[in-house]
Design a protein around this motif. Structure first.
Motif, PDB file in Angstrom:
ATOM      1  N   LEU A  25      55.294  44.843  42.760  1.00 32.16           N
ATOM      2  CA  LEU A  25      55.607  43.574  43.409  1.00 32.16           C
ATOM      3  C   LEU A  25      56.814  42.922  42.745  1.00 32.16           C
ATOM      4  N   PRO A  26      57.582  42.156  43.515  1.00 34.88           N
ATOM      5  CA  PRO A  26      58.838  41.582  43.003  1.00 34.88           C
ATOM      6  C   PRO A  26      58.629  40.649  41.810  1.00 34.88           C
ATOM      7  N   GLU A  27      59.704  40.472  41.056  1.00 34.63           N
ATOM      8  CA  GLU A  27      59.677  39.552  39.930  1.00 34.63           C
ATOM      9  C   GLU A  27      59.258  38.165  40.411  1.00 34.63           C
ATOM     10  N   GLY A  28      58.445  37.506  39.632  1.00 38.25           N
ATOM     11  CA  GLY A  28      57.937  36.195  40.017  1.00 38.25           C
ATOM     12  C   GLY A  28      56.594  36.256  40.712  1.00 38.25           C
ATOM     13  N   SER A  29      56.127  37.472  41.027  1.00 41.71           N
ATOM     14  CA  SER A  29      54.803  37.616  41.635  1.00 41.71           C
ATOM     15  C   SER A  29      53.737  37.294  40.605  1.00 41.71           C
ATOM     16  N   ARG A  30      52.569  36.896  41.091  1.00 41.83           N
ATOM     17  CA  ARG A  30      51.513  36.503  40.165  1.00 41.83           C
ATOM     18  C   ARG A  30      50.143  36.756  40.778  1.00 41.83           C
ATOM     19  N   ILE A  31      49.157  36.805  39.903  1.00 42.13           N
ATOM     20  CA  ILE A  31      47.770  37.072  40.303  1.00 42.13           C
ATOM     21  C   ILE A  31      46.886  35.976  39.732  1.00 42.13           C
ATOM     22  N   LEU A  32      45.904  35.544  40.519  1.00 45.21           N
ATOM     23  CA  LEU A  32      44.882  34.614  40.033  1.00 45.21           C
ATOM     24  C   LEU A  32      43.517  35.208  40.331  1.00 45.21           C
ATOM     25  N   ASP A  33      42.731  35.413  39.270  1.00 40.01           N
ATOM     26  CA  ASP A  33      41.352  35.874  39.466  1.00 40.01           C
ATOM     27  C   ASP A  33      40.409  34.850  38.875  1.00 40.01           C
ATOM     28  N   THR A  34      39.178  34.860  39.366  1.00 39.88           N
ATOM     29  CA  THR A  34      38.199  33.882  38.900  1.00 39.88           C
ATOM     30  C   THR A  34      36.786  34.354  39.187  1.00 39.88           C
ATOM     31  N   GLY A  35      35.833  33.830  38.438  1.00 41.13           N
ATOM     32  CA  GLY A  35      34.430  33.975  38.808  1.00 41.13           C
ATOM     33  C   GLY A  35      33.680  35.145  38.217  1.00 41.13           C
ATOM     34  N   GLY A  36      34.366  36.049  37.534  1.00 44.45           N
ATOM     35  CA  GLY A  36      33.656  37.193  36.973  1.00 44.45           C
ATOM     36  C   GLY A  36      33.220  38.184  38.044  1.00 44.45           C
ATOM     37  N   PHE A  37      32.250  39.020  37.700  1.00 40.67           N
ATOM     38  CA  PHE A  37      31.886  40.141  38.584  1.00 40.67           C
ATOM     39  C   PHE A  37      30.567  39.923  39.314  1.00 40.67           C
ATOM     40  N   LYS A  38      29.690  39.077  38.782  1.00 39.95           N
ATOM     41  CA  LYS A  38      28.484  38.601  39.467  1.00 39.95           C
ATOM     42  C   LYS A  38      27.650  39.709  40.130  1.00 39.95           C
ATOM     43  N   GLY A  39      27.707  40.906  39.573  1.00 36.15           N
ATOM     44  CA  GLY A  39      26.934  41.993  40.155  1.00 36.15           C
ATOM     45  C   GLY A  39      27.487  42.508  41.467  1.00 36.15           C
ATOM     46  N   GLN A  40      28.681  42.042  41.852  1.00 33.20           N
ATOM     47  CA  GLN A  40      29.292  42.435  43.124  1.00 33.20           C
ATOM     48  C   GLN A  40      30.207  43.657  42.975  1.00 33.20           C
ATOM     49  N   SER A  41      30.493  44.025  41.743  1.00 35.02           N
ATOM     50  CA  SER A  41      31.337  45.183  41.470  1.00 35.02           C
ATOM     51  C   SER A  41      30.939  45.726  40.109  1.00 35.02           C
ATOM     52  N   ARG A  42      31.548  46.826  39.717  1.00 36.12           N
ATOM     53  CA  ARG A  42      31.324  47.313  38.356  1.00 36.12           C
ATOM     54  C   ARG A  42      31.952  46.328  37.365  1.00 36.12           C
ATOM     55  N   GLU A  43      31.385  46.263  36.190  1.00 37.97           N
ATOM     56  CA  GLU A  43      31.913  45.401  35.134  1.00 37.97           C
ATOM     57  C   GLU A  43      33.132  46.060  34.495  1.00 37.97           C
TER      58      GLU A  43
END
Length: 359
Positions: free
Chosen positions: A214-232
Protein backbone atom coordinates in the motif's frame (compact mmCIF):
# COMPACT_ATOMS: atom_id res chain seq x y z
CA UNK A 1 -25.97 20.91 37.01
CA UNK A 2 -28.82 19.80 34.77
CA UNK A 3 -28.34 17.28 31.99
CA UNK A 4 -28.35 20.08 29.40
CA UNK A 5 -25.78 22.05 31.39
CA UNK A 6 -23.42 19.10 31.85
CA UNK A 7 -23.62 18.28 28.13
CA UNK A 8 -22.89 21.88 27.15
CA UNK A 9 -19.96 22.05 29.57
CA UNK A 10 -18.47 18.78 28.32
CA UNK A 11 -18.76 19.72 24.65
CA UNK A 12 -16.91 22.96 25.37
CA UNK A 13 -14.30 21.11 27.45
CA UNK A 14 -13.64 18.56 24.69
CA UNK A 15 -13.24 21.33 22.12
CA UNK A 16 -10.43 22.96 24.10
CA UNK A 17 -6.83 22.52 22.99
CA UNK A 18 -5.99 20.89 26.31
CA UNK A 19 -6.55 21.09 30.03
CA UNK A 20 -4.36 21.49 33.08
CA UNK A 21 -4.63 19.10 35.99
CA UNK A 22 -6.65 21.69 37.91
CA UNK A 23 -9.03 22.25 35.00
CA UNK A 24 -9.55 18.50 34.56
CA UNK A 25 -10.22 18.20 38.27
CA UNK A 26 -12.89 20.92 38.26
CA UNK A 27 -14.71 19.27 35.38
CA UNK A 28 -14.32 15.81 36.96
CA UNK A 29 -15.85 17.02 40.22
CA UNK A 30 -18.80 18.55 38.33
CA UNK A 31 -19.39 15.25 36.53
CA UNK A 32 -19.12 13.31 39.80
CA UNK A 33 -21.63 15.65 41.46
CA UNK A 34 -24.03 15.12 38.56
CA UNK A 35 -23.69 11.34 38.76
CA UNK A 36 -23.89 11.31 42.56
CA UNK A 37 -27.19 13.22 42.37
CA UNK A 38 -28.80 11.25 39.55
CA UNK A 39 -27.39 7.69 39.47
CA UNK A 40 -28.84 6.01 42.56
CA UNK A 41 -26.86 2.71 42.57
CA UNK A 42 -23.65 4.70 42.16
CA UNK A 43 -24.70 7.11 44.90
CA UNK A 44 -25.25 4.25 47.35
CA UNK A 45 -21.84 2.78 46.51
CA UNK A 46 -20.09 6.13 46.87
CA UNK A 47 -21.71 6.76 50.26
CA UNK A 48 -20.68 3.28 51.43
CA UNK A 49 -17.11 4.20 50.45
CA UNK A 50 -17.39 7.49 52.35
CA UNK A 51 -17.16 9.45 49.10
CA UNK A 52 -19.69 12.25 48.66
CA UNK A 53 -19.68 15.68 47.04
CA UNK A 54 -18.60 17.05 50.44
CA UNK A 55 -15.63 14.71 50.90
CA UNK A 56 -14.29 14.26 47.36
CA UNK A 57 -11.87 17.05 46.53
CA UNK A 58 -9.47 15.26 44.18
CA UNK A 59 -10.45 13.45 40.99
CA UNK A 60 -8.44 10.43 42.13
CA UNK A 61 -10.83 10.06 45.07
CA UNK A 62 -13.86 9.60 42.83
CA UNK A 63 -14.90 5.96 43.41
CA UNK A 64 -14.48 3.67 40.43
CA UNK A 65 -17.13 1.11 39.47
CA UNK A 66 -15.96 -2.40 38.48
CA UNK A 67 -16.55 -2.81 34.77
CA UNK A 68 -18.57 -6.01 35.10
CA UNK A 69 -21.17 -4.17 37.21
CA UNK A 70 -22.62 -2.86 33.94
CA UNK A 71 -23.88 -6.41 33.38
CA UNK A 72 -25.70 -6.57 36.70
CA UNK A 73 -27.18 -3.10 37.22
CA UNK A 74 -28.68 -0.24 35.26
CA UNK A 75 -26.21 2.60 35.69
CA UNK A 76 -27.81 5.67 34.14
CA UNK A 77 -28.47 9.23 35.29
CA UNK A 78 -31.40 9.62 32.90
CA UNK A 79 -34.32 7.18 32.48
CA UNK A 80 -33.01 4.22 30.42
CA UNK A 81 -36.09 4.26 28.20
CA UNK A 82 -35.15 7.79 27.10
CA UNK A 83 -31.76 6.73 25.73
CA UNK A 84 -30.99 7.74 22.16
CA UNK A 85 -28.67 4.74 21.93
CA UNK A 86 -27.80 1.77 24.13
CA UNK A 87 -24.37 0.29 23.54
CA UNK A 88 -23.93 -3.28 24.68
CA UNK A 89 -20.88 -5.44 25.32
CA UNK A 90 -20.22 -8.49 23.18
CA UNK A 91 -21.26 -10.99 25.86
CA UNK A 92 -18.16 -13.14 25.42
CA UNK A 93 -17.83 -13.44 29.21
CA UNK A 94 -20.30 -14.21 32.01
CA UNK A 95 -22.34 -16.66 29.98
CA UNK A 96 -23.42 -14.19 27.34
CA UNK A 97 -24.75 -11.54 29.75
CA UNK A 98 -24.22 -8.17 28.08
CA UNK A 99 -23.32 -4.94 29.85
CA UNK A 100 -25.19 -1.82 28.78
CA UNK A 101 -24.24 1.85 28.54
CA UNK A 102 -27.14 4.26 28.09
CA UNK A 103 -26.71 7.46 26.08
CA UNK A 104 -29.47 10.07 26.24
CA UNK A 105 -27.64 11.82 23.42
CA UNK A 106 -24.72 10.81 21.21
CA UNK A 107 -23.49 14.40 20.96
CA UNK A 108 -20.78 13.98 23.61
CA UNK A 109 -19.79 10.45 22.54
CA UNK A 110 -19.47 11.54 18.91
CA UNK A 111 -17.51 14.70 19.72
CA UNK A 112 -15.16 12.73 21.96
CA UNK A 113 -14.57 10.13 19.26
CA UNK A 114 -14.05 12.54 16.36
CA UNK A 115 -11.78 15.08 18.05
CA UNK A 116 -9.56 12.28 19.32
CA UNK A 117 -9.69 10.21 16.11
CA UNK A 118 -8.70 13.14 13.92
CA UNK A 119 -5.74 13.94 16.15
CA UNK A 120 -4.45 10.40 16.68
CA UNK A 121 -5.35 8.48 13.52
CA UNK A 122 -5.93 11.04 10.78
CA UNK A 123 -2.85 13.05 11.87
CA UNK A 124 -3.56 16.11 9.73
CA UNK A 125 -5.36 14.41 6.85
CA UNK A 126 -8.85 15.69 6.16
CA UNK A 127 -10.07 12.45 4.58
CA UNK A 128 -8.61 9.10 3.53
CA UNK A 129 -10.09 6.16 1.63
CA UNK A 130 -11.13 3.57 4.20
CA UNK A 131 -11.87 -0.12 4.19
CA UNK A 132 -13.94 -1.25 7.18
CA UNK A 133 -13.53 -4.79 8.52
CA UNK A 134 -16.53 -4.94 10.83
CA UNK A 135 -20.32 -5.24 10.41
CA UNK A 136 -22.22 -1.97 9.96
CA UNK A 137 -24.69 -0.31 12.35
CA UNK A 138 -27.68 -1.85 10.64
CA UNK A 139 -26.33 -5.31 11.44
CA UNK A 140 -25.12 -4.36 14.94
CA UNK A 141 -27.13 -1.37 16.22
CA UNK A 142 -25.96 -1.84 19.83
CA UNK A 143 -22.25 -2.03 19.04
CA UNK A 144 -20.16 0.98 20.02
CA UNK A 145 -17.47 -0.23 17.61
CA UNK A 146 -19.92 -0.35 14.70
CA UNK A 147 -20.91 3.24 15.51
CA UNK A 148 -17.26 4.28 15.91
CA UNK A 149 -16.33 2.91 12.50
CA UNK A 150 -19.44 4.33 10.83
CA UNK A 151 -18.58 7.76 12.24
CA UNK A 152 -14.96 7.44 11.11
CA UNK A 153 -16.05 6.50 7.58
CA UNK A 154 -18.72 9.21 7.39
CA UNK A 155 -16.66 12.09 8.76
CA UNK A 156 -13.10 11.16 7.75
CA UNK A 157 -13.43 8.70 4.86
CA UNK A 158 -13.57 9.53 1.17
CA UNK A 159 -16.70 8.88 -0.88
CA UNK A 160 -15.28 5.58 -2.19
CA UNK A 161 -14.73 4.15 1.31
CA UNK A 162 -16.41 0.77 1.78
CA UNK A 163 -17.28 -1.87 4.33
CA UNK A 164 -16.18 -5.44 3.58
CA UNK A 165 -17.92 -7.50 6.26
CA UNK A 166 -21.46 -8.63 5.43
CA UNK A 167 -23.90 -11.35 6.37
CA UNK A 168 -21.59 -13.93 4.77
CA UNK A 169 -18.45 -12.62 6.46
CA UNK A 170 -15.42 -11.12 4.74
CA UNK A 171 -15.95 -10.18 1.08
CA UNK A 172 -12.42 -11.02 0.04
CA UNK A 173 -12.92 -10.39 -3.68
CA UNK A 174 -14.15 -6.83 -3.19
CA UNK A 175 -11.49 -6.13 -0.59
CA UNK A 176 -8.57 -7.36 -2.69
CA UNK A 177 -9.91 -5.34 -5.64
CA UNK A 178 -9.92 -2.22 -3.42
CA UNK A 179 -6.39 -2.98 -2.20
CA UNK A 180 -5.23 -3.39 -5.82
CA UNK A 181 -6.74 0.00 -6.74
CA UNK A 182 -5.16 1.66 -3.74
CA UNK A 183 -1.78 0.11 -4.52
CA UNK A 184 -1.95 1.38 -8.12
CA UNK A 185 -3.29 4.83 -7.23
CA UNK A 186 -0.41 5.92 -5.01
CA UNK A 187 -2.90 7.48 -2.57
CA UNK A 188 -2.83 6.52 1.12
CA UNK A 189 -5.35 3.90 2.18
CA UNK A 190 -6.63 2.95 5.63
CA UNK A 191 -7.95 -0.39 6.87
CA UNK A 192 -9.88 -0.30 10.14
CA UNK A 193 -11.60 -3.07 12.03
CA UNK A 194 -11.65 -5.72 14.71
CA UNK A 195 -8.34 -7.44 15.38
CA UNK A 196 -9.89 -10.84 14.64
CA UNK A 197 -11.10 -9.62 11.23
CA UNK A 198 -7.49 -8.86 10.30
CA UNK A 199 -6.55 -12.44 11.24
CA UNK A 200 -9.18 -13.73 8.83
CA UNK A 201 -7.78 -11.41 6.15
CA UNK A 202 -4.20 -12.52 6.82
CA UNK A 203 -5.20 -16.18 6.57
CA UNK A 204 -7.13 -15.61 3.34
CA UNK A 205 -4.28 -13.70 1.71
CA UNK A 206 -1.78 -16.36 2.80
CA UNK A 207 -3.97 -19.07 1.28
CA UNK A 208 -3.88 -17.21 -2.03
CA UNK A 209 -0.18 -16.38 -1.76
CA UNK A 210 -0.98 -12.66 -2.12
CA UNK A 211 0.73 -9.58 -0.73
CA UNK A 212 0.21 -5.87 -1.25
CA UNK A 213 2.37 -2.77 -0.98
CA UNK A 214 0.00 0.00 0.00
CA UNK A 215 1.18 3.55 -0.76
CA UNK A 216 3.19 5.65 1.66
CA UNK A 217 0.94 7.24 4.25
CA UNK A 218 -1.34 4.21 4.45
CA UNK A 219 -2.31 3.06 7.91
CA UNK A 220 -4.08 0.32 9.83
CA UNK A 221 -6.29 0.49 12.92
CA UNK A 222 -7.15 -2.67 14.82
CA UNK A 223 -9.08 -3.04 18.05
CA UNK A 224 -10.88 -5.42 20.35
CA UNK A 225 -8.61 -8.45 20.46
CA UNK A 226 -9.61 -11.85 19.10
CA UNK A 227 -12.60 -12.72 21.34
CA UNK A 228 -12.61 -16.34 20.23
CA UNK A 229 -13.53 -15.23 16.70
CA UNK A 230 -10.16 -16.16 15.20
CA UNK A 231 -6.94 -17.86 16.18
CA UNK A 232 -4.90 -16.01 18.78
CA UNK A 233 -1.73 -14.22 17.72
CA UNK A 234 1.00 -12.61 19.79
CA UNK A 235 1.39 -8.89 19.25
CA UNK A 236 4.74 -9.05 17.45
CA UNK A 237 3.61 -11.88 15.17
CA UNK A 238 0.35 -10.05 14.43
CA UNK A 239 1.94 -6.75 13.43
CA UNK A 240 4.77 -8.46 11.54
CA UNK A 241 2.15 -10.32 9.51
CA UNK A 242 0.10 -7.18 8.82
CA UNK A 243 3.19 -5.30 7.70
CA UNK A 244 4.32 -8.13 5.43
CA UNK A 245 0.89 -8.74 3.88
CA UNK A 246 -0.11 -5.11 3.30
CA UNK A 247 3.17 -3.24 3.03
CA UNK A 248 2.35 -0.95 5.95
CA UNK A 249 5.12 -0.32 8.48
CA UNK A 250 4.45 -1.49 12.03
CA UNK A 251 4.82 2.15 13.09
CA UNK A 252 1.66 2.88 11.05
CA UNK A 253 -0.27 -0.03 12.60
CA UNK A 254 -2.24 1.67 15.34
CA UNK A 255 -4.19 -0.16 18.01
CA UNK A 256 -7.25 1.51 19.49
CA UNK A 257 -8.09 0.54 23.06
CA UNK A 258 -11.69 1.26 23.92
CA UNK A 259 -14.67 -0.31 25.59
CA UNK A 260 -18.45 -0.09 25.71
CA UNK A 261 -18.23 1.24 29.27
CA UNK A 262 -16.31 4.34 28.13
CA UNK A 263 -17.06 7.15 25.68
CA UNK A 264 -13.41 7.88 24.88
CA UNK A 265 -10.77 5.78 23.17
CA UNK A 266 -7.03 5.39 23.75
CA UNK A 267 -4.45 5.09 20.96
CA UNK A 268 -0.79 4.28 20.59
CA UNK A 269 1.57 5.83 18.06
CA UNK A 270 2.09 2.57 16.20
CA UNK A 271 3.42 -0.83 17.10
CA UNK A 272 7.05 -0.72 16.03
CA UNK A 273 7.71 -1.94 19.58
CA UNK A 274 5.27 -3.90 21.74
CA UNK A 275 3.70 -3.16 24.10
CA UNK A 276 3.46 0.48 22.98
CA UNK A 277 2.50 3.43 25.17
CA UNK A 278 -1.21 4.23 24.98
CA UNK A 279 -2.71 7.57 25.85
CA UNK A 280 -5.92 9.51 25.64
CA UNK A 281 -7.03 13.13 25.23
CA UNK A 282 -7.30 15.78 27.94
CA UNK A 283 -10.77 14.69 29.09
CA UNK A 284 -9.65 11.26 30.31
CA UNK A 285 -7.09 10.20 32.92
CA UNK A 286 -5.81 6.76 33.95
CA UNK A 287 -4.45 5.30 37.17
CA UNK A 288 -3.07 1.94 38.29
CA UNK A 289 -4.58 0.71 41.54
CA UNK A 290 -4.99 -2.14 43.97
CA UNK A 291 -8.43 -3.47 42.97
CA UNK A 292 -9.69 -4.11 46.52
CA UNK A 293 -8.73 -0.84 48.21
CA UNK A 294 -8.89 1.33 45.10
CA UNK A 295 -5.64 2.98 46.22
CA UNK A 296 -3.05 4.12 43.71
CA UNK A 297 0.02 1.92 43.49
CA UNK A 298 3.54 3.40 43.52
CA UNK A 299 4.89 4.55 40.16
CA UNK A 300 6.43 1.66 38.26
CA UNK A 301 4.13 -0.93 39.85
CA UNK A 302 1.91 -3.18 37.77
CA UNK A 303 -1.73 -3.07 38.84
CA UNK A 304 -5.27 -2.77 37.53
CA UNK A 305 -6.15 0.14 35.27
CA UNK A 306 -8.79 2.67 36.29
CA UNK A 307 -9.99 5.16 33.70
CA UNK A 308 -11.72 8.46 34.51
CA UNK A 309 -13.62 9.39 31.34
CA UNK A 310 -15.52 12.67 31.67
CA UNK A 311 -17.31 12.04 28.37
CA UNK A 312 -19.09 9.04 29.91
CA UNK A 313 -21.27 11.43 31.86
CA UNK A 314 -24.59 9.59 31.91
CA UNK A 315 -23.35 6.34 33.49
CA UNK A 316 -20.26 6.53 35.66
CA UNK A 317 -17.06 8.23 34.60
CA UNK A 318 -14.65 6.20 36.76
CA UNK A 319 -14.22 2.57 35.68
CA UNK A 320 -12.19 -0.18 37.36
CA UNK A 321 -11.19 -2.40 34.44
CA UNK A 322 -9.94 -5.97 34.44
CA UNK A 323 -6.83 -4.95 32.49
CA UNK A 324 -3.34 -4.98 33.94
CA UNK A 325 -1.27 -1.92 33.23
CA UNK A 326 1.77 0.14 34.07
CA UNK A 327 1.82 3.94 34.18
CA UNK A 328 4.76 5.32 32.20
CA UNK A 329 5.78 8.70 30.86
CA UNK A 330 3.19 9.83 28.32
CA UNK A 331 0.51 7.29 29.19
CA UNK A 332 0.36 3.63 30.14
CA UNK A 333 1.30 0.21 28.86
CA UNK A 334 -1.46 -2.34 28.55
CA UNK A 335 -0.25 -5.71 29.81
CA UNK A 336 -3.27 -7.93 29.19
CA UNK A 337 -6.03 -9.24 31.44
CA UNK A 338 -5.47 -9.42 35.18
CA UNK A 339 -4.74 -12.75 36.81
CA UNK A 340 -3.80 -14.16 40.18
CA UNK A 341 -4.32 -11.89 43.17
CA UNK A 342 -5.44 -8.98 41.02
CA UNK A 343 -8.12 -11.13 39.40
CA UNK A 344 -9.37 -12.17 42.82
CA UNK A 345 -9.26 -8.54 43.90
CA UNK A 346 -11.42 -7.50 40.94
CA UNK A 347 -13.99 -10.15 41.88
CA UNK A 348 -14.06 -8.88 45.46
CA UNK A 349 -14.47 -5.32 44.21
CA UNK A 350 -17.46 -6.39 42.11
CA UNK A 351 -19.07 -8.13 45.06
CA UNK A 352 -18.53 -5.06 47.26
CA UNK A 353 -19.99 -2.75 44.66
CA UNK A 354 -23.10 -4.85 44.03
CA UNK A 355 -23.79 -5.21 47.75
CA UNK A 356 -23.54 -1.46 48.32
CA UNK A 357 -25.32 -0.42 45.12
CA UNK A 358 -28.32 -2.65 45.73
CA UNK A 359 -28.74 -1.32 49.26
Amino acid sequence: MTEAEIIEALLAFIDRDGASEAEFERMALDVFAYQFANNQPYRRFAIQRGRTTLTVRDWRDIPAVPITAFKDLTLSCSPPERAQRVFMTSGTTQGGVRGKSYHPTLAVWDRSMLVNFRARFMQGLDRIEMGILFPDEEAMPNSSLAHYLALAKQECGTADSEGFIGADGLDLARLTAALERAQASGRPYALLGASYSFVHLLDALAAQGRRFALPEGSRILDTGGFKGQSREMGADAFYDALSAALGVARSACINMYGMTELSTQFYDDGNATCPPVKSGPHWIRSRVVDPVSGRDLPEGSTGVLVHHDLAHFNCVSAILTEDAGLIVEGGFKLLGRVDGADSKGCSLAVAEFLKAARG
